[in-house]
Design a protein around this motif. Structure first.
Motif, PDB file in Angstrom:
ATOM      1  N   ALA A 146       5.010  -7.746 -31.807  1.00 19.23           N
ATOM      2  CA  ALA A 146       6.293  -7.546 -31.144  1.00 19.23           C
ATOM      3  C   ALA A 146       6.123  -7.283 -29.647  1.00 19.23           C
ATOM      4  N   VAL A 147       4.988  -6.696 -29.267  1.00 20.35           N
ATOM      5  CA  VAL A 147       4.718  -6.386 -27.858  1.00 20.35           C
ATOM      6  C   VAL A 147       4.178  -7.593 -27.110  1.00 20.35           C
ATOM      7  N   ASP A 192       2.088  -6.992 -18.472  1.00 19.44           N
ATOM      8  CA  ASP A 192       2.986  -6.365 -19.442  1.00 19.44           C
ATOM      9  C   ASP A 192       4.415  -6.768 -19.108  1.00 19.44           C
ATOM     10  N   LEU A 193       5.213  -6.898 -20.158  1.00 20.77           N
ATOM     11  CA  LEU A 193       6.563  -7.420 -19.976  1.00 20.77           C
ATOM     12  C   LEU A 193       7.534  -6.719 -20.907  1.00 20.77           C
ATOM     13  N   ALA A 217       0.831  -1.195   0.000  1.00 18.81           N
ATOM     14  CA  ALA A 217       0.000   0.000   0.000  1.00 18.81           C
ATOM     15  C   ALA A 217       0.873   1.256   0.000  1.00 18.81           C
ATOM     16  N   GLY A 218       0.538   2.196  -0.852  1.00 22.14           N
ATOM     17  CA  GLY A 218       1.267   3.451  -0.927  1.00 22.14           C
ATOM     18  C   GLY A 218       2.235   3.531  -2.083  1.00 22.14           C
ATOM     19  N   GLU A 219       2.514   2.399  -2.753  1.00 21.42           N
ATOM     20  CA  GLU A 219       3.420   2.453  -3.894  1.00 21.42           C
ATOM     21  C   GLU A 219       2.722   2.043  -5.195  1.00 21.42           C
ATOM     22  N   GLU A 220       1.414   2.372  -5.276  1.00 22.49           N
ATOM     23  CA  GLU A 220       0.657   2.032  -6.477  1.00 22.49           C
ATOM     24  C   GLU A 220       1.214   2.705  -7.724  1.00 22.49           C
ATOM     25  N   ASN A 221       1.853   3.847  -7.560  1.00 26.10           N
ATOM     26  CA  ASN A 221       2.434   4.550  -8.714  1.00 26.10           C
ATOM     27  C   ASN A 221       3.537   3.746  -9.384  1.00 26.10           C
ATOM     28  N   LEU A 222       4.106   2.784  -8.663  1.00 28.80           N
ATOM     29  CA  LEU A 222       5.143   1.953  -9.259  1.00 28.80           C
ATOM     30  C   LEU A 222       4.603   1.185 -10.458  1.00 28.80           C
ATOM     31  N   PHE A 223       3.348   0.773 -10.394  1.00 30.49           N
ATOM     32  CA  PHE A 223       2.732   0.057 -11.514  1.00 30.49           C
ATOM     33  C   PHE A 223       2.738   0.930 -12.765  1.00 30.49           C
ATOM     34  N   ASP A 224       2.369   2.195 -12.605  1.00 31.82           N
ATOM     35  CA  ASP A 224       2.274   3.093 -13.756  1.00 31.82           C
ATOM     36  C   ASP A 224       3.613   3.670 -14.186  1.00 31.82           C
ATOM     37  N   SER A 225       4.680   3.334 -13.469  1.00 33.77           N
ATOM     38  CA  SER A 225       5.998   3.804 -13.894  1.00 33.77           C
ATOM     39  C   SER A 225       6.479   3.079 -15.137  1.00 33.77           C
ATOM     40  N   MET A 226       5.876   1.945 -15.451  1.00 35.96           N
ATOM     41  CA  MET A 226       6.190   1.227 -16.679  1.00 35.96           C
ATOM     42  C   MET A 226       5.334   1.798 -17.800  1.00 35.96           C
ATOM     43  N   PRO A 227       5.930   2.265 -18.870  1.00 41.33           N
ATOM     44  CA  PRO A 227       5.128   2.812 -19.980  1.00 41.33           C
ATOM     45  C   PRO A 227       4.146   1.782 -20.518  1.00 41.33           C
ATOM     46  N   ASP A 228       2.954   2.242 -20.878  1.00 41.11           N
ATOM     47  CA  ASP A 228       1.932   1.350 -21.400  1.00 41.11           C
ATOM     48  C   ASP A 228       2.338   0.900 -22.801  1.00 41.11           C
ATOM     49  N   PRO A 229       2.550  -0.405 -23.023  1.00 44.25           N
ATOM     50  CA  PRO A 229       3.030  -0.861 -24.337  1.00 44.25           C
ATOM     51  C   PRO A 229       1.951  -0.855 -25.416  1.00 44.25           C
ATOM     52  N   ALA A 268       8.115  -7.135 -11.501  1.00 45.70           N
ATOM     53  CA  ALA A 268       9.492  -7.615 -11.638  1.00 45.70           C
ATOM     54  C   ALA A 268      10.364  -6.394 -11.871  1.00 45.70           C
ATOM     55  N   LEU A 269      11.407  -6.243 -11.069  1.00 50.09           N
ATOM     56  CA  LEU A 269      12.270  -5.066 -11.144  1.00 50.09           C
ATOM     57  C   LEU A 269      13.708  -5.462 -11.430  1.00 50.09           C
ATOM     58  N   ARG A 270      14.348  -4.670 -12.272  1.00 52.53           N
ATOM     59  CA  ARG A 270      15.786  -4.758 -12.503  1.00 52.53           C
ATOM     60  C   ARG A 270      16.366  -3.374 -12.266  1.00 52.53           C
ATOM     61  N   ALA A 271      17.293  -3.299 -11.345  1.00 53.61           N
ATOM     62  CA  ALA A 271      17.891  -2.007 -11.006  1.00 53.61           C
ATOM     63  C   ALA A 271      16.800  -0.981 -10.699  1.00 53.61           C
ATOM     64  N   ASP A 272      15.818  -1.425  -9.949  1.00 53.16           N
ATOM     65  CA  ASP A 272      14.683  -0.587  -9.518  1.00 53.16           C
ATOM     66  C   ASP A 272      13.778  -0.134 -10.653  1.00 53.16           C
ATOM     67  N   ARG A 273      13.948  -0.689 -11.846  1.00 51.92           N
ATOM     68  CA  ARG A 273      13.057  -0.356 -12.963  1.00 51.92           C
ATOM     69  C   ARG A 273      12.092  -1.508 -13.181  1.00 51.92           C
ATOM     70  N   VAL A 274      10.808  -1.177 -13.338  1.00 51.97           N
ATOM     71  CA  VAL A 274       9.791  -2.196 -13.571  1.00 51.97           C
ATOM     72  C   VAL A 274       9.932  -2.728 -14.998  1.00 51.97           C
ATOM     73  N   VAL A 275      10.215  -4.031 -15.108  1.00 51.03           N
ATOM     74  CA  VAL A 275      10.323  -4.663 -16.422  1.00 51.03           C
ATOM     75  C   VAL A 275       9.181  -5.657 -16.650  1.00 51.03           C
ATOM     76  N   GLY A 276       8.375  -5.878 -15.633  1.00 50.71           N
ATOM     77  CA  GLY A 276       7.203  -6.733 -15.758  1.00 50.71           C
ATOM     78  C   GLY A 276       6.193  -6.340 -14.700  1.00 50.71           C
ATOM     79  N   ARG A 277       4.928  -6.397 -15.050  1.00 43.72           N
ATOM     80  CA  ARG A 277       3.876  -6.069 -14.083  1.00 43.72           C
ATOM     81  C   ARG A 277       2.655  -6.930 -14.374  1.00 43.72           C
ATOM     82  N   ALA A 278       1.991  -7.341 -13.308  1.00 45.54           N
ATOM     83  CA  ALA A 278       0.821  -8.197 -13.445  1.00 45.54           C
ATOM     84  C   ALA A 278      -0.183  -7.801 -12.379  1.00 45.54           C
ATOM     85  N   ALA A 279      -1.421  -7.534 -12.801  1.00 43.86           N
ATOM     86  CA  ALA A 279      -2.464  -7.116 -11.867  1.00 43.86           C
ATOM     87  C   ALA A 279      -3.670  -8.023 -12.003  1.00 43.86           C
ATOM     88  N   TRP A 280      -4.026  -8.667 -10.897  1.00 39.94           N
ATOM     89  CA  TRP A 280      -5.227  -9.494 -10.832  1.00 39.94           C
ATOM     90  C   TRP A 280      -6.382  -8.635 -10.330  1.00 39.94           C
TER      91      TRP A 280
END
Length: 298
Positions: free
Chosen positions: A118-119, A77-78, A11-23, A49-61
């Motif tokens: 490709a996406v 998204d991946l 809770a409180g870090e929901e913005n992390l999901f949107d830090s990944m650009p929408d493909p 999924a994070l690499r060097a604090d960057r979101v490279v994968g996200r999944a929302a149920w």
């Protein structure tokens, strides 16, 4: 993948999901922030999924409040190898009590669009690596005011006499042509829209029409003008010849109530139904490919 971190949000870090650009920004989807506000999305059911604090994968149920079913994977998204996505899904499945349905939303005609392929190759490949299997595809179509075909005058359309008549006609229709929101009806209400549409739509019959040919019912359609958007919820036939005029009648019912857009969902393998929707003025908006665990009955 030694630098990979896979975990749920807190809770409180929901913005992390949107830090990944929408493909796939062309898709019409509920924004993650809106889903959080409405209660369908929750941080503990959202994994990254994070690499060097960057979101490279996200999944929302997602599971709407009050739903009777299990959460389903709505956003996945991946920006990494399929193996990363598979690891993400496996970790989430273990925490969430096992794998469930994945509804992969895709732009219309996605197989013919290299930039979309490709996406989506990576997340769909990841789903397969995580043990999910493809179980079908449904297309969402939209009518936005194009002129409707003229009536032949062969058929009459009337409101059902009562709820019992609707139920009796539904029982005679083995495979409805159009079922819009069938996934939500099952997951949220535990209702099979194909066999018991009134359990999902309610007993009000204003939006229903029975097609009559020489005094005999040959088709049934149920519309919903006050749902999240005007839609043809149910359309089933006892005579395929009535399909074009029953579709047009359904649109007229909704347009008379002020609808400027009408939505209809159809299984991708129903080629004749899709062709008739297009002749009526509908155009494909998106596709939804359903993945499920191998032992699922979906």
């Amino acid at each position: 993948m030694t630098d990979l971190v896979i975990r749920p949000l807190v809770a409180g870090e929901e913005n992390l999901f949107d830090s990944m650009p929408d493909p796939l920004p062309q898709l019409r989807q509920v924004a993650y922030a809106d889903g959080i506000a409405g209660g369908g999305y929750r941080p503990e059911r959202t994994w990254v999924a994070l690499r060097a604090d960057r979101v490279v994968g996200r999944a929302a149920w997602v599971l709407p409040p009050g739903a009777v079913g299990a959460p389903w994977l709505e956003r996945f998204d991946l920006d990494a190898e399929p193996e990363v996505g598979a690891e993400l899904l496996r970790a989430a499945h273990q925490a969430l009590g096992g794998p469930g349905l994945y509804h992969a939303a895709l732009p219309a005609h996605w197989r013919r669009r290299p930039e979309v392929l490709a996406v989506v190759r990576a997340p769909m490949g990841a789903a397969r690596l995580a043990g999910l299997v493809e179980r079908g595809e449904r297309l969402r179509c939209s009518w936005t005011g194009t002129p409707l075909p003229a009536s032949s005058g062969r058929y009459d359309f009337r409101a059902p006499v009562d709820v019992a008549e609707v139920k009796a006609l539904v029982a005679r229709i083995a495979e409805p042509d159009v079922l819009t929101g069938v996934e939500n009806a099952l997951a949220v209400g535990g209702v099979d829209l194909a066999t018991d549409p009134l359990a999902w739509l309610g007993d009000a019959l204003d939006g229903w029409r029975v097609a009559m040919d020489a005094g005999k019912p040959v088709g049934l359609v149920g519309t919903a003008g006050d749902a999240c958007f005007p839609l043809i919820a149910y359309l089933g036939l006892l005579d395929e010849a009535v399909r074009p005029e029953l579709l047009a009648e359904a649109v007229r019912v909704l347009a008379a109530g002020g609808a400027r857009e009408v939505i209809a969902d159809v299984d991708a393998h129903r080629v004749a139904v899709l062709a008739e929707l297009e002749r009526t003025g509908f155009r494909q908006l998106r596709s939804r490919v359903v993945f499920a665990p191998p032992n699922s009955q979906e």
